[in-house]
Design a protein around this motif. Sequence first.
Motif, PDB file in Angstrom:
ATOM      1  N   PRO A  83       0.656   4.670  -4.206  1.00  0.00           N
ATOM      2  CA  PRO A  83       0.238   5.539  -3.610  1.00  0.00           C
ATOM      3  C   PRO A  83      -1.264   6.031  -4.196  1.00  0.00           C
ATOM      4  O   PRO A  83      -2.227   6.434  -3.493  1.00  0.00           O
ATOM      5  N   HIS A  84      -1.554   5.384  -5.404  1.00  0.00           N
ATOM      6  CA  HIS A  84      -2.709   5.425  -5.909  1.00  0.00           C
ATOM      7  C   HIS A  84      -3.453   4.256  -6.202  1.00  0.00           C
ATOM      8  O   HIS A  84      -4.274   4.322  -7.210  1.00  0.00           O
ATOM      9  N   HIS A 115      -4.109   5.962   3.694  1.00  0.00           N
ATOM     10  CA  HIS A 115      -4.283   5.643   2.200  1.00  0.00           C
ATOM     11  C   HIS A 115      -5.369   6.169   1.631  1.00  0.00           C
ATOM     12  O   HIS A 115      -6.406   5.737   1.852  1.00  0.00           O
ATOM     13  N   THR A 116      -5.194   7.437   1.166  1.00  0.00           N
ATOM     14  CA  THR A 116      -6.452   8.177   0.392  1.00  0.00           C
ATOM     15  C   THR A 116      -6.968   7.848  -0.955  1.00  0.00           C
ATOM     16  O   THR A 116      -8.026   8.241  -1.211  1.00  0.00           O
ATOM     17  N   SER A 117      -6.431   6.917  -1.470  1.00  0.00           N
ATOM     18  CA  SER A 117      -6.917   6.535  -2.874  1.00  0.00           C
ATOM     19  C   SER A 117      -7.595   4.928  -2.762  1.00  0.00           C
ATOM     20  O   SER A 117      -8.364   4.956  -3.797  1.00  0.00           O
ATOM     21  N   LEU A 118      -7.261   4.425  -1.777  1.00  0.00           N
ATOM     22  CA  LEU A 118      -7.990   2.967  -1.679  1.00  0.00           C
ATOM     23  C   LEU A 118      -9.603   3.072  -1.566  1.00  0.00           C
ATOM     24  O   LEU A 118      -9.935   3.576  -0.550  1.00  0.00           O
ATOM     25  N   LEU A 164       0.883  -1.062  -0.212  1.00  0.00           N
ATOM     26  CA  LEU A 164       0.017  -0.239  -0.067  1.00  0.00           C
ATOM     27  C   LEU A 164       0.854   1.194  -0.065  1.00  0.00           C
ATOM     28  O   LEU A 164       0.382   2.248  -0.707  1.00  0.00           O
ATOM     29  N   GLN A 165       1.843   1.183   0.786  1.00  0.00           N
ATOM     30  CA  GLN A 165       2.701   2.359   0.736  1.00  0.00           C
ATOM     31  C   GLN A 165       3.691   2.698  -0.472  1.00  0.00           C
ATOM     32  O   GLN A 165       3.759   3.809  -0.884  1.00  0.00           O
ATOM     33  N   LEU A 183      -4.432   0.983   9.804  1.00  0.00           N
ATOM     34  CA  LEU A 183      -4.895   1.561   8.487  1.00  0.00           C
ATOM     35  C   LEU A 183      -5.995   2.543   8.706  1.00  0.00           C
ATOM     36  O   LEU A 183      -6.760   2.528   9.556  1.00  0.00           O
ATOM     37  N   MET A 222      -1.183   3.782   8.909  1.00  0.00           N
ATOM     38  CA  MET A 222      -0.817   4.487   7.542  1.00  0.00           C
ATOM     39  C   MET A 222      -1.971   4.910   6.950  1.00  0.00           C
ATOM     40  O   MET A 222      -3.130   4.119   7.090  1.00  0.00           O
ATOM     41  N   LEU A 234      -8.503   4.434   6.147  1.00  0.00           N
ATOM     42  CA  LEU A 234      -8.892   4.597   4.536  1.00  0.00           C
ATOM     43  C   LEU A 234     -10.113   5.212   4.505  1.00  0.00           C
ATOM     44  O   LEU A 234     -11.125   4.801   4.600  1.00  0.00           O
TER      45      LEU A 234
END
Length: 484
Positions: free
Chosen positions: A235-236, A262-265, A231-232, A284, A260, A286
Amino acid sequence: MSHTPFQRQLPPQLPISDCLSYSASSIMTEIDALANLEAQLTNVEADIERHETLLHGLRRTKGQIQRQINNYRDPMARLPLEMSSSILRNCLPPREEAYSTLSAPLQFLNICTLWTEIALGTPELWTNLNVTIPSEITSDFLQYFNTWLKRGKETPLYLALSGPGNPDAQLLRTLTARAHHLRELEMESPRYLELFTLGTEFPALRTIWVLDDHPKDGFKQLQADAVLQALQCAPHLESFGLLKSSGQYSTRITESLMHMAHTSLTKLDILALKYDGARLLEWLTLPSLTHLGILVRDTDDEHEQILLSFLKRSSPPLEHFFLSVFELNNGWSRDTMIALVDLLPSVRTLEVLDGEHCQDILISILRENPVEHCLPKLTSLSIKHPGFWPAADWFSSLIAMLYARRQQLASFTLTTAYGTPTQIHELSHEDYRAVGVLVEEGMRVDLGRVRSPLEEETELAHATWRGIQLDSEGSMDWSSDDSD
């Protein structure tokens, strides 16, 4: 006097004057002969050059004539490149099939020069690759693999990896060289997640699916670090799934990867049987998640609290929620289930797999609470009961819930761990009639598929007795039939 063999072979001695006269005359003769031979060679070389020029011209003329003939015989030659390339793209096999020399696009290289030029000039033909990694990765395999990848040029790459081979350093370098073009990665085993441990960023990657892991491959453990590192490094990334894995997994997380965001998942499925998906959610956040599939082990209430904390922290706009519950104790408490439902205001599709106690509480909550305060946007509900077939009182409670939600639900699916039940005739006639009313009002009700001819015959007999019709595939079709 005796003579040696060498001495006996010497010619008789001549006077010195005669020797000088003989050498001068012979040298002049040889010089004249050499000059004549060189002149002849020059003439022959000139003739060869003239004939080679003529032959080259004839071959070029032949090629032009042949191409003109091909233009009449092969309609592809008369089409624009964009159109011929589009035709070849539509000949590609399904992405899940491994390519062979007998299928496109490799087959195009064995037809003629024109088709080869079109195929090599169409990079979209080389962007979908389903490759089986051999147990021993040879230089020939790497060369073939690299050549295929290069033919895709700058187009997005869709790659599926399978087979018994382990990802060695050369293979990983080959893949990281295409990091900016890799769009979708599907792998048979989590061991290929090692690709994301090298620190290379994959800015174009949108999908990662890990389908299965075979213990015979020698891959014993997947650290949760590997998932977070993937995931890191992407990024997309929009979709990640770990499905049906049979390996042994650890939930150890290193400090550098904790908490962490993650703004795209938008889609996450952690449904591996022996992987505790709830543990992963602990680290996470999300906020863009619209689809969540998670397997929660009911060893204690810690895992349920991790799930609740994740939903509170992320506040995602979930529309599809798939919950698989592996119950070892008494299952979820009613308060925990109410808290979960309150955190799913935007969910439209809800699937609950196993967890009989969890299902009982959910059905009770949906039946007793007003729609506007409990999953107000829910339109599709699916339940897989862990037993052979629910008891009659459980089914009656379910029908009461569906009737209470009839203005909201558009479809409902009920299956069991064994497919379509054989004891369906034990349900009351009132329950059947209630389902018929729901169907008449527009709800789609599905009780699954038959699993064998014996079950099909049994179900058909009881369904006919109850006045319920079956479609051609053996599914319950609750059509309006007023017969008793």
